[in-house]
Motif scaffolding. Structure first.
Motif, short mmCIF file in Angstrom:
data_model
loop_
_atom_site.label_atom_id
_atom_site.label_comp_id
_atom_site.label_asym_id
_atom_site.label_seq_id
_atom_site.Cartn_x
_atom_site.Cartn_y
_atom_site.Cartn_z
N ALA A 25 10.91 -5.07 5.36
CA ALA A 25 11.24 -3.92 4.33
C ALA A 25 9.73 -3.24 4.58
O ALA A 25 8.69 -3.56 4.66
CB ALA A 25 11.39 -4.10 2.92
N LEU A 26 9.66 -1.81 4.54
CA LEU A 26 8.54 -0.86 4.93
C LEU A 26 8.37 0.09 3.81
O LEU A 26 9.06 0.52 2.96
CB LEU A 26 8.76 0.00 6.19
N ASP A 27 6.86 -0.08 3.36
CA ASP A 27 6.61 0.90 2.28
C ASP A 27 5.94 2.06 2.69
O ASP A 27 4.79 1.84 3.37
CB ASP A 27 5.25 -0.06 1.45
N PRO A 28 6.32 3.26 2.56
CA PRO A 28 5.97 4.53 3.13
C PRO A 28 4.52 4.88 2.54
O PRO A 28 3.54 5.42 3.37
CB PRO A 28 6.77 5.69 2.73
N GLU A 29 4.08 4.23 1.55
CA GLU A 29 2.62 4.58 1.13
C GLU A 29 1.44 3.60 2.15
O GLU A 29 0.45 4.31 2.31
CB GLU A 29 2.44 4.05 -0.43
N THR A 30 1.88 2.59 2.74
CA THR A 30 0.93 1.85 3.38
C THR A 30 1.32 1.67 4.91
O THR A 30 0.59 1.38 5.89
CB THR A 30 0.93 0.30 3.00
N ALA A 31 2.51 1.63 5.11
CA ALA A 31 3.16 1.45 6.52
C ALA A 31 2.64 2.74 7.38
O ALA A 31 2.75 4.10 7.23
CB ALA A 31 4.53 1.45 6.57
N ILE A 89 15.92 -0.91 12.81
CA ILE A 89 16.03 0.30 12.48
C ILE A 89 16.79 0.75 11.28
O ILE A 89 16.14 1.90 10.67
CB ILE A 89 17.06 0.85 13.76
N GLY A 90 17.20 -0.14 10.51
CA GLY A 90 17.75 0.02 9.17
C GLY A 90 16.55 0.01 8.39
O GLY A 90 16.75 1.07 7.47
N SER A 91 15.64 -0.82 8.49
CA SER A 91 14.39 -0.95 7.78
C SER A 91 13.76 0.36 7.75
O SER A 91 13.21 1.00 6.94
CB SER A 91 13.78 -2.15 8.24
N PHE A 92 13.39 0.69 8.83
CA PHE A 92 12.71 2.11 9.20
C PHE A 92 13.29 3.26 8.67
O PHE A 92 12.80 4.14 8.00
CB PHE A 92 12.67 2.31 10.58
N ARG A 93 14.68 3.28 8.83
CA ARG A 93 15.43 4.66 8.07
C ARG A 93 15.23 4.64 6.65
O ARG A 93 15.24 5.44 5.90
CB ARG A 93 16.70 4.50 8.40
N ALA A 94 15.36 3.24 5.98
CA ALA A 94 15.23 3.02 4.41
C ALA A 94 13.86 3.50 4.04
O ALA A 94 13.66 4.43 2.97
CB ALA A 94 15.37 1.53 4.09
N MET A 95 12.98 3.38 4.92
CA MET A 95 11.45 3.85 4.37
C MET A 95 11.48 5.31 4.39
O MET A 95 10.79 5.85 3.61
CB MET A 95 10.45 3.19 5.24
N LEU A 96 12.28 5.85 5.56
CA LEU A 96 12.17 7.38 5.55
C LEU A 96 13.04 7.98 4.53
O LEU A 96 12.55 8.98 3.89
CB LEU A 96 12.89 7.89 6.87
N ASP A 97 13.97 7.43 4.05
CA ASP A 97 14.81 7.78 2.94
C ASP A 97 14.09 7.68 1.39
O ASP A 97 14.18 8.50 0.88
CB ASP A 97 16.06 6.89 2.85
N LYS A 98 13.48 6.61 1.57
CA LYS A 98 12.55 6.66 0.22
C LYS A 98 11.27 7.64 0.15
O LYS A 98 10.93 8.25 -1.05
CB LYS A 98 11.91 5.08 0.38
N ALA A 99 10.97 7.86 1.38
CA ALA A 99 9.74 8.89 1.34
C ALA A 99 10.12 10.16 1.27
O ALA A 99 9.53 11.42 1.14
CB ALA A 99 8.86 8.68 2.63
N GLY A 100 11.48 10.37 1.55
CA GLY A 100 12.22 11.88 1.46
C GLY A 100 12.02 12.48 2.99
O GLY A 100 11.97 13.75 3.00
#
Length: 906
Positions: A824-830, A864-875
């Motif tokens: 999982a990726l956190d948009p705050e830090t990734a 790729i799903g993990s990356f998309r989830a991060m983008l979705d979370k960050a808007g």
């Protein structure tokens, strides 16, 4: 019905009377009145059909109508549709001239090119009738021309001689070439029967329907219609005898050098010309691409000459499941045919018109190539001499194309039907001098037509002999007797026996009509065995292999690998001394088998559409296939095989303007090496010297290099097609080598492993400035994009997101910045927090695009799903594209580019 006067002079007999002069005068006055009346009747050449009144011409004892429409013009939206009813007209329509012949590549009409048109569905009538109540038998002529040419105006086909023997002679036109026989998936989809291709046959059926309805107006008998034709016309007669759509439209059939009993093949030789609908649709789609049309609507809008120019090979009827339900041989075996009397035959030296072998060696090699294990038996039945290819050898092509089809038709009809068979062999010809190039010349293809129609003066460079006139009159009489009685025999004619296996006698037309045995029975039996084998599962498979085209990825002249219609691939390698050989396609091995000549071969299971790397393992040693081009992939040069996508042409070369692919060498101070990049410039780059262009920097994947997007990906062709369709902005594409790293020390070479930081410096500090200084680019961020596949996707997204002042567009094809990690990726830090402020990112970036195939192997879907989830979370806004049914392969990435490029620089 106002047709038909009396013959001139029919009241010209002498009158004698013993009465007085006044009586004689009265009688003479009556005769004058009768003569005047008869002249008026003779001049009355009008008749009424369903559509309106026709005005024909009186020619000697006949009334002739030319250019009578039996169907609506097949133009505009009616091109490639079943014929429609002819329109009605007001008043009297002149019918004194032949209509234009159908568009074709085989010449024009009587005098001028304007005599050719798509508006060509007309027929002609020669009638001896003096009354509409006569009910005279009808003969309907169907011209030949290989289904690619032919016309009704040809003088040899003029019907007056046959009509004077007591029939109504009708000649009908039908569409030929690709306008008459094009099959295409879109045409099948719009058809109520879900078929396409047999429009020329449908024209014939429409003409016969019109004749059934209207021929009585010409004094013809709608219940006594006999069709006859030669060559393609004779083949069409055979096919109409097997078509359920033609049932009840005729009561007899005459085929001269026809028959269509060979098994369907995708690309067979003479006698095996029929294709299945699916194969014909593929060929039709190729024709459309070659003509530059992207749809049937576009193809219908093209001038016919452009369609004819795109034709490859001969157009031909097909087994469509509707007009022709199945292989005609099997239809007859199942008694699924129109059971009527038939009169059928062929000429003695048809091979003189079609044999192309100049030497015995060419002949023998050709027989082995086509007939394989049947070759020796056929060479015995059809031998060549030591120095020439005589008639005995030419007879093989005669029988393969005509003789066997007539023989098997006669046998099947006589065995399984109630209609009798009358079988002939035409051998009337002048004797060639002993010192001529072909002293053994017999009667070539088409020679009998002038005899049947009674136009011997149309024989070129010949003075007809008494024997010619005897044969001509006999054939015309037999043909018209057959139309009248369903039997050619008549008073004063040599007896023509019906054919059967128990009584296998033919009528020979040579010198005088006489009976004789079936010619070359050993050869016909050998061909029968050959065609039976072609219908067997083994023969069908061999036919598919022989007819398959070499792969587009083959080197020039290489016949293998070949891609079959089901996407299986045939590989071959000659290695007589090898103990084992297999094909390794990206890790899956297919063992090959060796034949007696030392040739190894294998047919794979169906492969996924697209591009595949492969190699041959010869006794454990990996080698590239000498039949294939080498492509840099999997870290080395490897053989490649292209399995084309059915019905798809976006990545293929088309009739559109093409851009250029240039190679630019440069020395990198960052890597200390000479490097190169490939640069695509759009079609108008050189001609429009003031235009400036946006740039897409496009990267390859792991194990590949800067050649990948051109040779495997066809990026240049994809953009050519998109630009031509105005779906993409003209742009420059730069494809660089993604393997870049700094030297390990002052004397050490760079590392072989790619370093994204080093590659970023090469791109930002060297490649982009070089491109902007040497090409006419729009050098700002709003006109730059960066994308890549797999490893290249990781590189492209890292570089673009870290250089947002340089790139406004970015994409990852089957890859993202997290590589193969599914964590999982956190948009705050990734990724240094580049995505933590989604709103700010969205305002800065015009397009973030991500795509992958639905069959991608792990871990790509998770990563790729993990990356998309991060983008979705960050808007963060992005476009996601899914390629259905494809994996981590070039077909996925071609589709990605085809979707991504049109979104750029709008």
């Amino acid at each position: 019905m106002t047709l038909l006067g009396v013959q001139p002079g029919m009241y010209g007999q002498e009158f004698r009377s013993s009465k007085g002069t006044s009586d004689v005068k009265m009688l003479l006055s009556a005769i004058v009145l009768m003569a005047v009346s008869s002249m008026g009747a003779a001049a009355s050449t009008t008749t009424k059909v369903e559509q309106g009144q026709l005005q024909g011409t009186h020619e000697d004892s006949l009334t002739v109508f030319r250019g009578v429409p039996f169907a609506a013009p097949p133009v505009g939206d009616l091109r490639w549709r079943a014929p429609q009813l002819a329109a009605k007209w007001q008043g009297v329509r002149p019918a004194d001239k032949f209509a234009p012949q159908c568009v074709q590549n085989l010449g024009n009409g009587p005098d001028k090119p304007s005599a050719t048109s798509e508006d060509c569905l007309y027929l002609n009538v020669w009638t001896p009738a003096k009354s509409a109540h006569e009910r005279i038998p009808v003969l309907v002529w169907i011209y030949g021309g290989g289904f690619n040419g032919g016309a009704t105006w040809i003088p040899t086909y003029s019907g007056e001689v046959l009509a004077r023997k007591g029939v109504v002679l009708v000649s009908i036109a039908y569409r030929v070439g690709p306008l008459g026989f094009l099959a295409h998936p879109e045409l099948s989809a719009e058809s109520p029967q879900h078929v396409s291709g047999n429009y020329g046959l449908l024209d014939m059926i429409a003409a016969l329907q019109w004749i059934k309805t209207n021929i009585a107006a010409f004094g013809g008998d709608p219940k006594k219609v006999t069709i006859f034709g030669e060559s393609a016309g004779g083949i069409a007669v055979s096919q109409l005898c097997a078509s359920p759509l033609a049932k009840g439209l005729f009561e007899g059939a005459i085929s001269e050098s026809g028959g269509s009993f060979g098994p369907p093949r995708r690309a067979g030789g003479p006698g095996e010309n029929m294709r299945l609908l699916a194969d014909a649709e593929r060929d039709g789609a190729s024709l459309a691409r070659d003509a530059g049309a992207h749809s049937i609507a576009e193809l219908r809008s093209l001038p016919p000459q452009k369609i004819m120019a795109a034709q490859r090979g001969l157009a031909w009827p097909i087994v469509d499941g509707w007009v022709i339900p199945a292989d005609q041989y099997t239809l007859y075996q199942k008694k699924q045919f129109n059971d009527i009397p038939v009169l059928i035959g062929y000429n003695s030296d048809e091979g003189a018109s079609f044999s192309r072998d100049r030497t015995p060696r060419e002949y023998v090699e050709g027989v082995h190539q086509r007939y394989d294990s049947f070759a020796e038996r056929l060479l015995k039945a059809y031998p060549a001499s030591g120095t020439t290819v005589p008639k005995t050898a030419r007879d093989l092509s005669r029988d393969a194309a005509f003789g066997w089809h007539t023989w098997i038709w006669a046998r099947l009809q006589s065995q399984l039907g109630s209609g009798k068979v009358y079988y002939y062999y035409f051998d009337q010809h002048p004797q060639a001098p002993a010192d001529s190039p072909r002293p053994d010349l017999g009667a070539p293809h088409g020679r009998e037509v002038a005899y049947v129609f009674g136009h011997l003066n149309d024989l070129q460079h010949e003075q007809p002999t008494a024997a010619d006139h005897i044969i001509s009159d006999a054939m015309a009489t037999y043909w018209t007797n057959f139309a009248k009685y369903g039997n050619p025999n008549g008073k004063g004619m040599p007896q023509w026996p019906a054919f059967s296996d128990q009584n296998p006698h033919l009528m020979y037309f040579a010198g005088t009509p006489h009976t004789g045995p079936v010619p070359t029975p050993d050869g016909l039996n050998a061909l029968d065995a050959y065609f039976a084998w072609r219908r067997s599962p083994e023969g069908v498979r061999d036919s598919a292999i022989e007819d398959a085209k070499p792969a587009a990825t083959n080197v020039m002249g290489a016949k293998y690998p070949r891609v079959l219609p089901d996407h299986s691939v045939v590989f071959q390698l000659k290695a007589p001394s090898a103990a084992s050989v297999d094909v390794d396609i990206t890790g899956k091995k297919f063992p090959m088998t060796k034949d007696s000549d030392g040739v190894w071969s294998v047919t794979t299971e169906p492969l996924v559409e697209g591009f595949h790397y492969y190699a041959l393992d010869v006794d454990g040693i990996r080698v590239n296939d000498p039949g294939s081009h080498a492509f840099f992939g999997t870290g080395k040069d490897a053989s490649g095989i292209e399995v084309p996508e059915d019905g798809v042409d976006y990545y293929l070369s088309q009739q559109v303007p093409h851009g250029d692919v240039r190679i630019r060498m440069y020395h990198s101070s960052i890597t200390g090496q000479w490097r190169r990049c490939f640069i695509y410039t759009p079609p108008d780059y050189d001609s429009n010297a003031t235009a400036r262009y946006p740039v897409l920097y496009l990267q390859h994947g792991m194990g590949e290099d800067e050649t990948g997007w051109i040779f495997q990906g066809h990026a240049n062709l994809i953009l050519d097609n998109l630009i031509a369709a105005k779906e993409a902005v003209p742009m420059i594409i730069v494809m660089d080598n993604g393997y870049a790293s700094r030297p390990a020390g002052p004397f050490a070479p760079p590392s072989a492993r790619p370093d994204v930081t080093s590659f970023q410096d090469v791109m930002i500090k060297e490649v982009i400035p070089m491109i902007d200084s040497t090409f006419r680019t729009i050098a700002d961020r709003d006109h730059r994009a960066m994308a890549g596949l797999s490893m290249g996707a990781n590189q492209a997204l890292h570089i673009a997101t870290q250089n947002l002042d340089t790139f406004a567009y970015m994409a990852g094809f089957s890859g993202t910045m997290n590589g193969l990690s599914t964590d999982a990726l956190d948009p705050e830090t990734a990724f240094s927090g580049v995505f933590k402020d989604g709103a700010a990112f969205n305002q800065k970036v015009k397009l973030l695009w991500i795509g992958m195939g639905t069959q991608e192997p792990n871990p790509f879907p998770g990563a790729i799903g993990s990356f998309r989830a991060m983008l979705d979370k960050a808007g963060v806004k992005y476009v996601y594209f899914s390629s259905p049914g494809t994996a981590h392969e070039w077909v996925t990435w071609r589709r990605d580019l085809n979707d991504f490029a049109p979104r750029l620089f709008r």
